[in-house]
Design a protein around this motif. Structure first.
Motif, PDB file in Angstrom:
ATOM      1  N   ARG A   1       0.833  -1.212   0.000  1.00  0.00           N
ATOM      2  CA  ARG A   1       0.000   0.000   0.000  1.00  0.00           C
ATOM      3  C   ARG A   1       0.861   1.254   0.000  1.00  0.00           C
ATOM      4  O   ARG A   1       0.617   2.184  -0.766  1.00  0.00           O
ATOM      5  CB  ARG A   1      -0.938   0.004   1.215  1.00  0.00           C
ATOM      6  N   LYS A   2       1.889   1.271   0.841  1.00  0.00           N
ATOM      7  CA  LYS A   2       2.760   2.449   0.923  1.00  0.00           C
ATOM      8  C   LYS A   2       3.455   2.703  -0.408  1.00  0.00           C
ATOM      9  O   LYS A   2       3.557   3.849  -0.859  1.00  0.00           O
ATOM     10  CB  LYS A   2       3.786   2.284   2.045  1.00  0.00           C
TER      11      LYS A   2
ATOM     12  N   ARG B   1       2.413   1.898  -3.386  1.00  0.00           N
ATOM     13  CA  ARG B   1       1.416   2.417  -4.332  1.00  0.00           C
ATOM     14  C   ARG B   1       1.111   3.871  -4.054  1.00  0.00           C
ATOM     15  O   ARG B   1       1.051   4.706  -4.977  1.00  0.00           O
ATOM     16  CB  ARG B   1       0.120   1.588  -4.242  1.00  0.00           C
ATOM     17  N   GLU B   2       0.938   4.213  -2.785  1.00  0.00           N
ATOM     18  CA  GLU B   2       0.614   5.598  -2.424  1.00  0.00           C
ATOM     19  C   GLU B   2       1.756   6.546  -2.753  1.00  0.00           C
ATOM     20  O   GLU B   2       1.529   7.650  -3.254  1.00  0.00           O
ATOM     21  CB  GLU B   2       0.249   5.683  -0.951  1.00  0.00           C
TER      22      GLU B   2
ATOM     23  N   ASP C   1       1.860   7.575  -6.113  1.00  0.00           N
ATOM     24  CA  ASP C   1       0.684   8.375  -6.437  1.00  0.00           C
ATOM     25  C   ASP C   1      -0.255   7.633  -7.400  1.00  0.00           C
ATOM     26  O   ASP C   1      -0.724   8.192  -8.387  1.00  0.00           O
ATOM     27  CB  ASP C   1       1.104   9.735  -7.010  1.00  0.00           C
TER      28      ASP C   1
ATOM     29  N   THR D   1      -3.727   5.005  -7.667  1.00  0.00           N
ATOM     30  CA  THR D   1      -4.902   4.457  -7.005  1.00  0.00           C
ATOM     31  C   THR D   1      -4.866   2.932  -7.126  1.00  0.00           C
ATOM     32  O   THR D   1      -4.091   2.378  -7.923  1.00  0.00           O
ATOM     33  CB  THR D   1      -6.203   4.974  -7.651  1.00  0.00           C
TER      34      THR D   1
END
Length: 100
Positions: free
Chosen positions: A21-22, A24-25, A28, A30
Motif C-alpha cells: 500500500r505504501k 502504491r501511495e 501516487d 490508485t
C-alpha cells in the motif's frame, strides 16, 4: 501493523500488505491504476493490501517495478544492499522500471 518494544522504544513492524500500500501511495497511484498496470482486478489489489491474500512473487516484482521501489524492500522491509541486489532481481525477470 504490529509494534514491538525495544529499549523502551515502540518500533512499527510493517507487513507485506502495508509495504504494498505504501509503495502504491508513494507512486501516487490508485488501486484501480495499479490494477490496470498489473492486469489484475481492483478487488485483488485490495485483498493484497488488506492482507486477506498474499501475492505471488511475480506480482510483488511487478508491483515493485510499477511503483519504482526495490523488490527486496517489498518482500522483506529491509533496505537493499548497496550492490543493487534488490533491483537486479526484478530486472532479471525482464521487467522495466516505471518512469514518472
Amino acid at each position: 501493523m504490529t509494534t514491538s518494544l525495544h529499549n523502551g522504544w515502540v518500533i512499527p513492524e510493517w507487513t507485506l500488505s502495508d509495504r504494498l500500500r505504501k509503495a502504491r501511495e508513494v507512486a501516487d497511484m490508485t488501486q484501480t491504476e495499479i490494477a490496470e498496470v498489473l492486469e489484475l482486478t481492483r478487488r485483488t489489489i485490495g485483498s493484497y493490501e488488506s492482507g486477506e491474500r498474499a501475492p505471488k512473487r511475480a506480482v510483488v516484482a511487478a508491483w515493485a517495478m510499477a511503483t519504482a521501489v526495490p523488490v527486496e524492500w517489498l518482500e522483506t522491509g529491509k533496505t537493499p544492499s548497496p550492490d543493487g541486489e534488490g533491483v537486479s532481481v526484478v530486472r532479471h525477470q525482464g521487467l522495466e522500471p516505471r518512469t514518472r
